[in-house]
Design an enzyme around this catalytic site. Structure first.
Site, PDB file in Angstrom:
ATOM      1  N   GLY A 159       0.746  -1.248   0.000  1.00 38.90           N
ATOM      2  CA  GLY A 159       0.000   0.000   0.000  1.00 38.90           C
ATOM      3  C   GLY A 159       0.779   1.304   0.000  1.00 38.90           C
ATOM      4  N   GLY A 160       2.108   1.237  -0.169  1.00 42.22           N
ATOM      5  CA  GLY A 160       2.887   2.481  -0.188  1.00 42.22           C
ATOM      6  C   GLY A 160       2.414   3.437  -1.285  1.00 42.22           C
ATOM      7  N   LYS A 161       2.174   2.891  -2.457  1.00 42.17           N
ATOM      8  CA  LYS A 161       1.773   3.765  -3.578  1.00 42.17           C
ATOM      9  C   LYS A 161       0.314   4.197  -3.426  1.00 42.17           C
ATOM     10  CE  LYS A 161       5.239   1.755  -6.589  1.00 42.17           C
ATOM     11  NZ  LYS A 161       5.538   0.574  -5.731  1.00 42.17           N
ATOM     12  N   ARG A 183      -2.531  -9.813   1.981  1.00 40.59           N
ATOM     13  CA  ARG A 183      -1.841  -8.549   1.679  1.00 40.59           C
ATOM     14  C   ARG A 183      -2.850  -7.389   1.589  1.00 40.59           C
ATOM     15  NH1 ARG A 183       3.588  -8.874  -0.237  1.00 40.59           N
ATOM     16  NH2 ARG A 183       3.297  -7.200  -1.745  1.00 40.59           N
ATOM     17  N   ASP A 209      -8.623 -10.993  -8.992  1.00 39.83           N
ATOM     18  CA  ASP A 209      -7.539 -11.207  -9.951  1.00 39.83           C
ATOM     19  C   ASP A 209      -7.538 -10.024 -10.919  1.00 39.83           C
ATOM     20  OD1 ASP A 209      -5.841 -11.929 -11.968  1.00 39.83           O
ATOM     21  OD2 ASP A 209      -6.491 -14.021 -12.035  1.00 39.83           O
ATOM     22  N   GLY A 210      -6.492  -9.224 -10.833  1.00 36.84           N
ATOM     23  CA  GLY A 210      -6.431  -8.001 -11.641  1.00 36.84           C
ATOM     24  C   GLY A 210      -6.508  -8.262 -13.138  1.00 36.84           C
ATOM     25  N   ASP A 227       1.326  -1.812 -10.823  1.00 33.87           N
ATOM     26  CA  ASP A 227       2.616  -2.040 -10.145  1.00 33.87           C
ATOM     27  C   ASP A 227       2.742  -3.548  -9.927  1.00 33.87           C
ATOM     28  OD1 ASP A 227       4.992  -1.280  -8.785  1.00 33.87           O
ATOM     29  OD2 ASP A 227       3.959  -1.451  -6.871  1.00 33.87           O
ATOM     30  N   CYS A 282       9.895  -3.365  -9.667  1.00 30.24           N
ATOM     31  CA  CYS A 282      11.141  -3.078  -8.954  1.00 30.24           C
ATOM     32  C   CYS A 282      12.205  -4.079  -9.395  1.00 30.24           C
ATOM     33  CB  CYS A 282      10.944  -3.048  -7.445  1.00 30.24           C
ATOM     34  SG  CYS A 282      10.128  -4.493  -6.773  1.00 30.24           S
TER      35      CYS A 282
HETATM   36  N1  SAM Z   1       1.871  -1.407  -5.229  1.00 31.28           N
HETATM   37  C1  SAM Z   1       2.310  -2.066  -4.018  1.00 31.28           C
HETATM   38  C2  SAM Z   1       2.919  -1.024  -3.095  1.00 31.28           C
HETATM   39  O1  SAM Z   1       3.366   0.023  -3.549  1.00 31.28           O
HETATM   40  O2  SAM Z   1       2.942  -1.278  -1.880  1.00 31.28           O
HETATM   41  C3  SAM Z   1       3.263  -3.194  -4.289  1.00 31.28           C
HETATM   42  C4  SAM Z   1       2.701  -4.226  -5.223  1.00 31.28           C
HETATM   43  S1  SAM Z   1       3.694  -5.662  -5.351  1.00 31.28           S
HETATM   44  C5  SAM Z   1       5.006  -5.122  -6.337  1.00 31.28           C
HETATM   45  C6  SAM Z   1       2.763  -6.644  -6.457  1.00 31.28           C
HETATM   46  C7  SAM Z   1       1.443  -7.138  -5.887  1.00 31.28           C
HETATM   47  O3  SAM Z   1       0.707  -7.767  -6.939  1.00 31.28           O
HETATM   48  C8  SAM Z   1       1.550  -8.183  -4.784  1.00 31.28           C
HETATM   49  O4  SAM Z   1       1.005  -7.676  -3.594  1.00 31.28           O
HETATM   50  C9  SAM Z   1       0.721  -9.369  -5.302  1.00 31.28           C
HETATM   51  O5  SAM Z   1      -0.076  -9.965  -4.294  1.00 31.28           O
HETATM   52  C10 SAM Z   1      -0.140  -8.704  -6.358  1.00 31.28           C
HETATM   53  N2  SAM Z   1      -0.637  -9.591  -7.437  1.00 31.28           N
HETATM   54  C11 SAM Z   1      -0.054 -10.686  -7.976  1.00 31.28           C
HETATM   55  N3  SAM Z   1      -0.829 -11.203  -8.944  1.00 31.28           N
HETATM   56  C12 SAM Z   1      -1.926 -10.415  -9.029  1.00 31.28           C
HETATM   57  C13 SAM Z   1      -3.106 -10.445  -9.819  1.00 31.28           C
HETATM   58  N4  SAM Z   1      -3.308 -11.390 -10.750  1.00 31.28           N
HETATM   59  N5  SAM Z   1      -4.033  -9.489  -9.615  1.00 31.28           N
HETATM   60  C14 SAM Z   1      -3.846  -8.520  -8.677  1.00 31.28           C
HETATM   61  N6  SAM Z   1      -2.762  -8.467  -7.899  1.00 31.28           N
HETATM   62  C15 SAM Z   1      -1.810  -9.384  -8.060  1.00 31.28           C
END
Ligand code: SAM
Length: 356
Positions: A159-161, A183, A209-210, A227, A282
């Site tokens: 959640g930082g962003k 998460r 699921d995004g 992200d 990242c």
């Molecule tokens: N944006 C976040 C931040 O700034 O704190 C960090 C995100 S992290 C790089 C990537 C995230 O994508 C993870 O928390 C993971 O659970 C999520 N993720 C993985 N597959 C996904 C999907 N199919 N749909 C949505 N989220 C997904």
């Protein structure tokens, strides 16, 4: 081996930086006593890199750095933070329209490896700042949220962003999604520690699921942040636990670029025509960065008849060169390289506009 080929003579420096202590930034919580918190951080010799970079850019453009205008009156340069958003809306150059207002983040200057103390809660229990890799604010700044925007943060946890997006004060509605329920709960807890209830009422947290978002809410959002999950390079060189390079996770690692393309594509479909999408990782990997962008743009055009324009963000490199070390040779988007004097990143970000 892969990165030594990709980065050539830059790689030894990047590698040693990844293996060294990372630098943090303190994202100011505008919903706390932000002026007091800012003053405390300034006493530690930290500076708001966003404000300072814009001030330097104004100076280069020949604007007077001596006074800023607030409404009708002029105020002395050293008067503090509340003027920032006003000042930014009055910047004459393209920079004024390209940086989200109101985000303040303190960092120690290049070469200074001081650490921030943990944030303390105020009388109401609200925390004054959030510690994060300062480079992770660049995708949020690039998203350039405007007042009244509908915003989607497709992979939002922890959640930082999301928190930074809310600091802009511009989101009419923010959908924060992450496929992982645990998460997403963490994201919820972060927002509770930083954001008043009336603001968080405009935030919808989901665990979907995004990849399906285009079907669920197509053509909807003004701004979308994608992200994605990636090889999290800094974490991967330092932590054994749950390492994405472990044998057990090989299949998942091999599938990452595909997942990333699908998520970016879903983000593009969720954006309304004319909307902006920022893709970020990242990771240093060209395969997870530029190649994913290229592939998603291609699929959007061939399979969905949607034209996508990849925007030039090279002014970010110029604007923030005193804080971050940027890779000079990205074909698409920008990449912050870890460097011993500015040990942020890696952070790749690329902005795409969905055409009408
Ligand atoms: N944006 C976040 C931040 O700034 O704190 C960090 C995100 S992290 C790089 C990537 C995230 O994508 C993870 O928390 C993971 O659970 C999520 N993720 C993985 N597959 C996904 C999907 N199919 N749909 C949505 N989220 C997904």
């Amino acid at each position: 081996m892969n990165y030594s080929v990709q980065f050539g003579s830059l790689w030894p420096s990047i590698r040693v930086s990844l293996l060294s202590e990372q630098k943090y930034g303190a994202l100011i919580n505008n919903f706390s006593d932000a002026d007091r918190v800012s003053r405390e951080l300034e006493l530690l010799n930290a500076v708001d890199f966003i404000y300072e970079s814009q001030k330097a850019a104004r100076h280069m453009q020949g604007d007077s750095p001596v006074e800023r205008v607030r409404g009708e009156e002029t105020v002395p340069q050293e008067t503090h933070r509340e003027q920032l958003s006003v000042e930014q809306t009055q910047m004459p150059s393209s920079l004024s329209t390209s940086i989200s207002p109101n985000i303040k983040c303190y960092t120690f200057s290049k070469g200074d490896v001081s650490r921030f103390p943990p944030a303390r809660p105020d009388a109401l229990g609200t925390l004054g700042y959030y510690l994060l890799d300062a480079a992770s604010l660049l995708p949020v700044l690039a998203l350039n949220v405007q007042p009244g925007d509908l915003v989607l943060d497709l992979c939002a946890a922890p959640g930082g962003k999301t928190l930074a997006l809310l600091q802009t004060g511009c989101c009419r509605h923010l959908a924060a999604n992450d496929i992982s329920a645990s998460r997403s709960n963490r994201l919820h807890r972060v927002l509770c520690s930083y954001i008043p209830k009336d603001i968080s009422a405009d935030v919808r947290i989901t665990s979907w699921d995004g990849r399906k978002w285009g079907e669920l809410e197509g053509d909807t959002y003004n701004r979308v942040l994608v992200d994605v999950p990636c090889t999290t390079d800094r974490h991967s060189v330092m932590e054994e636990d749950n390492n994405i390079f472990s044998q057990m996770r090989m299949k998942e690692r091999q599938m990452l670029p595909m997942l990333q393309v699908q998520l970016l594509l879903a983000g593009l479909l969720a954006a309304r025509p004319g909307g902006e999408v920022v893709y970020s990782t990242c990771s240093l990997s060209q395969l997870q960065n530029e190649y994913v962008v290229e592939r998603a743009v291609e699929v959007a055009e061939t399979e969905y008849n949607i034209n996508v324009h990849v925007e030039d963000l090279s002014y970010f490199r110029r604007l923030f060169q005193d804080t971050f070390s940027f890779f000079a040779d990205c074909r698409l988007g920008e990449l912050v390289l870890p460097h011993l004097t500015a040990n942020f990143g890696p952070m790749y970000f690329c902005r795409l506009r969905r055409e009408q």
